[in-house]
Every structure is written in structure tokens, then in C-alpha cells.
Design an enzyme around this catalytic site. Structure first.
Site, PDB file in Angstrom:
ATOM      1  CD  GLN A  90      -0.996  -0.924   3.619  1.00 27.68           C
ATOM      2  OE1 GLN A  90      -2.208  -0.988   3.527  1.00 27.68           O
ATOM      3  NE2 GLN A  90      -0.350  -1.426   4.666  1.00 27.68           N
ATOM      4  CE1 TYR A 149     -10.809   1.006  14.948  1.00 23.48           C
ATOM      5  CE2 TYR A 149      -8.434   0.987  15.314  1.00 23.48           C
ATOM      6  CZ  TYR A 149      -9.563   0.428  14.755  1.00 23.48           C
ATOM      7  OH  TYR A 149      -9.448  -0.725  14.011  1.00 23.48           O
ATOM      8  CD  GLN A 150      -4.935   2.889  18.080  1.00 25.41           C
ATOM      9  OE1 GLN A 150      -5.077   1.696  17.800  1.00 25.41           O
ATOM     10  NE2 GLN A 150      -4.220   3.700  17.365  1.00 25.41           N
ATOM     11  CG  ASP A 172      -1.210   1.658  14.858  1.00 22.25           C
ATOM     12  OD1 ASP A 172      -1.488   1.603  16.061  1.00 22.25           O
ATOM     13  OD2 ASP A 172      -1.990   1.257  13.965  1.00 22.25           O
ATOM     14  CD  GLU A 195       0.522  -4.168   9.824  1.00 28.92           C
ATOM     15  OE1 GLU A 195      -0.415  -3.789  10.544  1.00 28.92           O
ATOM     16  OE2 GLU A 195       0.537  -4.050   8.586  1.00 28.92           O
ATOM     17  CB  ALA A 236      -4.030 -11.632   9.777  1.00 30.14           C
ATOM     18  CG  ASP A 275      -6.135  -1.940  14.659  1.00 25.17           C
ATOM     19  OD1 ASP A 275      -6.916  -1.235  13.999  1.00 25.17           O
ATOM     20  OD2 ASP A 275      -5.039  -1.521  15.077  1.00 25.17           O
ATOM     21  CE1 TYR A 301      -9.599   5.836  11.531  1.00 29.38           C
ATOM     22  CE2 TYR A 301     -10.946   4.740  13.170  1.00 29.38           C
ATOM     23  CZ  TYR A 301      -9.716   4.940  12.576  1.00 29.38           C
ATOM     24  OH  TYR A 301      -8.626   4.254  13.015  1.00 29.38           O
TER      25      TYR A 301
HETATM   26  N1  AAT Z   1      -4.628   1.163  14.564  1.00 31.92           N
HETATM   27  C1  AAT Z   1      -4.721   1.829  13.335  1.00 31.92           C
HETATM   28  C2  AAT Z   1      -5.819   1.450  12.564  1.00 31.92           C
HETATM   29  C3  AAT Z   1      -5.872   0.647  11.506  1.00 31.92           C
HETATM   30  S1  AAT Z   1      -4.439  -0.003  10.891  1.00 31.92           S
HETATM   31  C4  AAT Z   1      -4.825  -1.423  10.006  1.00 31.92           C
HETATM   32  C5  AAT Z   1      -3.595  -2.286   9.729  1.00 31.92           C
HETATM   33  O1  AAT Z   1      -4.015  -3.534   9.198  1.00 31.92           O
HETATM   34  C6  AAT Z   1      -2.597  -1.711   8.719  1.00 31.92           C
HETATM   35  O2  AAT Z   1      -1.357  -1.515   9.343  1.00 31.92           O
HETATM   36  C7  AAT Z   1      -2.521  -2.778   7.614  1.00 31.92           C
HETATM   37  O3  AAT Z   1      -1.233  -2.923   7.063  1.00 31.92           O
HETATM   38  C8  AAT Z   1      -2.964  -4.022   8.375  1.00 31.92           C
HETATM   39  N2  AAT Z   1      -3.465  -5.112   7.532  1.00 31.92           N
HETATM   40  C9  AAT Z   1      -4.262  -5.016   6.439  1.00 31.92           C
HETATM   41  N3  AAT Z   1      -4.492  -6.234   5.913  1.00 31.92           N
HETATM   42  C10 AAT Z   1      -3.846  -7.145   6.696  1.00 31.92           C
HETATM   43  C11 AAT Z   1      -3.703  -8.570   6.648  1.00 31.92           C
HETATM   44  N4  AAT Z   1      -4.265  -9.292   5.681  1.00 31.92           N
HETATM   45  N5  AAT Z   1      -2.958  -9.162   7.615  1.00 31.92           N
HETATM   46  C12 AAT Z   1      -2.373  -8.421   8.603  1.00 31.92           C
HETATM   47  N6  AAT Z   1      -2.468  -7.069   8.679  1.00 31.92           N
HETATM   48  C13 AAT Z   1      -3.192  -6.444   7.738  1.00 31.92           C
HETATM   49  C14 AAT Z   1      -7.224   0.402  10.947  1.00 31.92           C
HETATM   50  C15 AAT Z   1      -8.022   1.649  10.754  1.00 31.92           C
HETATM   51  C16 AAT Z   1      -9.429   1.403  10.325  1.00 31.92           C
HETATM   52  C17 AAT Z   1      -9.934   2.509   9.434  1.00 31.92           C
HETATM   53  C18 AAT Z   1     -11.390   2.442   9.224  1.00 31.92           C
HETATM   54  N7  AAT Z   1     -11.806   3.279   8.120  1.00 31.92           N
END
Ligand code: AAT
Length: 292
Positions: free
Chosen positions: A34, A64-65, A89, A109, A141, A159, A228
Site C-alpha cells: 500500500q 479507537y485503540q 502502529d 501485521e 493474518a 484492527d 474516520y
Molecule cells: N490502529 C490503526 C488502525 C488501523 S491499521 C490497520 C492495519 O491492518 C494496517 O497496518 C494494515 O497494514 C494491516 N493489515 C491489512 N491487511 C492485513 C492482513 N491481511 N494481515 C495483517 N495485517 C493487515 C485500521 C483503521 C481502520 C480505518 C477504518 N476506516
């Protein structure tokens, strides 16, 4: 003109856009998965953007967290083993580690660049990685969960980013099946579940899948996150068969957890009142999604 058209063209929220004033671009790079962008904003502090979608800002990331971590962890007694999906993050890890009962935290991640960028620009979130209970797995994942030992986790927190790009499979039935398998009986899932204003159908689909997979115990909660899309974000909470889980009234209240408030920094958003209130749903949503 074409730039303007593209601006309104995100498939997750066609015909609308949200602006945050950029003071300075700090980082912009394409990873294997990405486009990763970090900028300093005027009002929200630093902002992390993936493929044009805001993932977090320093000002409102707490909502959110904290909610995605404590909604599940305060709903069960003494969580010990936790998996975080996505969350590169580190913010969710920071919140999970407030729970002194937790002994082991896995995080999967997909994108190493998100982790590196967070360590560089978001130290208040990346601090989550410094806890010795954290075990980092960089990978998809979907694959990670296929190989996870049965019944290993008390709680799984998804997340993940929106289901366009690398997170596409994270809203499909086979993924939820692997999650249910990896949870112990009476274990809990908290899954990022989009906006009730924009994605009622997607939410309904996720609820239907989860009701099949988790045999009944499926709840929807939401919180205000101004940056968001539409200003809210939802969470899907599910429990596997076993000791019953009352999601609405936290059995493991944060206020009683020793050290939870001295740990790294004070909670800014979550408390037991917010927890219970998050499950109150507007009339239209109750009508359109079937939670009973
Ligand atoms: N805490 C911050 C919020 C997020 S981050 C979402 C994370 O999911 C990203 O770092 C991305 O790289 C990871 N991710 C995406 N697909 C996968 C996967 N298949 N396996 C593991 N990690 C993955 C989310 C914000 C939500 C926003 C809502 N609009």
C-alpha cells in the site's frame, strides 16, 4: 478536474470526502502492499494514511485503540493470551498491555513499513511494541490464523484496514472460521466494523457470517472518531460457545485493574460507562441489522 473526481471516488464512501489541512508531508513511500503517508496536520497532530485512507491521528487515536482493546478484554475475567491482527502502529498493543493478567500477546501485521513508520513518527503508539509480552509476526493474518493452535487465545482483536486491498479476506467467512477455532471456548473477538452510516450492508453481512460462526453471541458497538469517514466507527463483538459472555456489562472493569491507569499514560476515552453505552444502537440500525 480528474483529481477532483478521484477525490470523491473511494469505493467505501463514494460521493463524499473529508479534508484535513496538511501542514507538512513527513513521509510518503509505496510498500509492497500500500501507499504509506504521514503528515503533520493543523489540528489533529500527525496523521497516518494508507492508500489514501486515514488510519489514525494523534488527537483522536485514543478513542479507537482504547475501545477496540478494552471492549473485549474487560468483558472476560483475567485475559491471558491475546492476538492482535493488523495494528502495526502499536496503539492496540499499548492498550492491551494495560491488562496485567495478560501473559502473551501475538501481533500479526502484514506490512513492515507501517511498523517502521510508526516507530519513527508515532512513538506514543509504537511504545506498545516495547512490552516483553509482545511477539511480532510480520505476515498475512489469513495465513497466520490458518496455522494458529486450536483454542490458544482468550481474545482476538482485528484492527485491520478497510476491506479493499490487503484486508479484503478479513471480512469473509473462512477468516472468521479460523478465528473461532483459534479462540478458547468462551473466548472473544472484537473486529473493526466500519460505519453504521455508510456501511449498513457490510455490517449486516459481517453479523450474518459471525452469527453462523459464533453460534449466537454477536453484538455491535460503536464510538465517535472524528477523523474516520462519517465520524464514527463500529466494533463487532463475538464470543465462542462456552462460559457465557455479557458484553454490555464489563465483568473485568478497567477501574478495578491495578496499574491500568498508571501504565504509560492515562486512558483518555474508555471507561465502564462508555463501554456499556457503546452498545446502544440507533433505531434505524436496529431495524436494518438483525442482532437477535
Ligand atoms: N490502529 C490503526 C488502525 C488501523 S491499521 C490497520 C492495519 O491492518 C494496517 O497496518 C494494515 O497494514 C494491516 N493489515 C491489512 N491487511 C492485513 C492482513 N491481511 N494481515 C495483517 N495485517 C493487515 C485500521 C483503521 C481502520 C480505518 C477504518 N476506516
Amino acid at each position: 478536474k480528474s483529481e477532483k473526481a478521484a477525490y470523491f471516488n473511494n469505493p467505501m464512501w463514494p460521493g463524499e470526502a473529508h479534508s484535513i489541512k496538511v501542514e507538512k508531508i513527513l513521509y510518503r513511500e509505496k510498500s509492497e502492499y500500500q501507499e504509506v503517508l504521514v503528515f503533520e496536520s493543523l489540528v489533529y497532530g500527525k496523521v497516518l494514511v494508507l492508500d489514501g485512507i486515514v488510519q489514525l491521528t494523534e488527537k483522536d487515536e485514543c478513542a479507537y485503540q482504547e475501545m477496540i482493546a478494552h471492549l473485549p478484554l474487560c468483558s472476560i475475567q483475567s485475559p491471558k493470551t491475546v492476538l492482535v491482527v493488523g495494528g502495526g502502529d502499536g496503539g492496540v498493543l499499548r492498550e492491551v498491555s494495560r491488562h496485567s493478567s495478560v501473559e502473551h500477546i501475538d501481533i500479526c501485521e502484514i506490512d513492515q513499513m507501517v511498523i517502521d513508520v510508526s516507530r519513527k513518527f508515532f512513538p506514543d503508539l509504537a511504545v506498545g511494541f516495547e512490552d516483553s509480552r509482545v511477539h511480532l509476526h510480520v505476515g498475512d493474518a489469513v495465513e497466520f490464523l490458518k496455522c494458529a493452535p486450536e483454542g490458544k487465545y482468550d481474545a482476538i482483536i482485528v484492527d485491520s484496514s478497510d476491506p479493499v486491498g490487503p484486508a479484503q479476506e478479513l471480512v469473509e467467512k473462512p477468516f472468521f472460521d479460523t478465528i473461532a477455532k483459534a479462540l478458547r471456548p468462551g473466548g472473544v473477538l472484537c473486529n473493526m466494523a466500519e460505519s453504521m452510516w455508510l456501511h449498513t450492508h457490510l455490517i449486516q453481512d459481517m453479523i450474518s457470517i459471525c452469527k453462523e460462526t459464533f453460534k449466537g453471541s454477536v453484538h455491535y458497538a460503536w464510538a465517535s472518531v472524528p477523523t474516520y469517514p462519517s465520524g464514527v466507527i463500529g466494533f463487532l463483538l463475538c464470543a465462542t460457545k462456552g462460559p457465557s459472555v455479557d458484553f454490555v456489562n464489563p465483568i473485568n472493569p478497567i477501574e478495578n485493574l491495578e496499574g491500568a491507569n498508571e501504565h504509560k499514560r492515562e486512558l483518555r476515552f474508555y471507561n465502564s460507562e462508555m463501554h456499556s453505552a457503546a452498545f446502544a444502537l440507533p433505531a434505524f440500525l436496529k431495524r436494518e441489522v438483525s442482532l437477535l
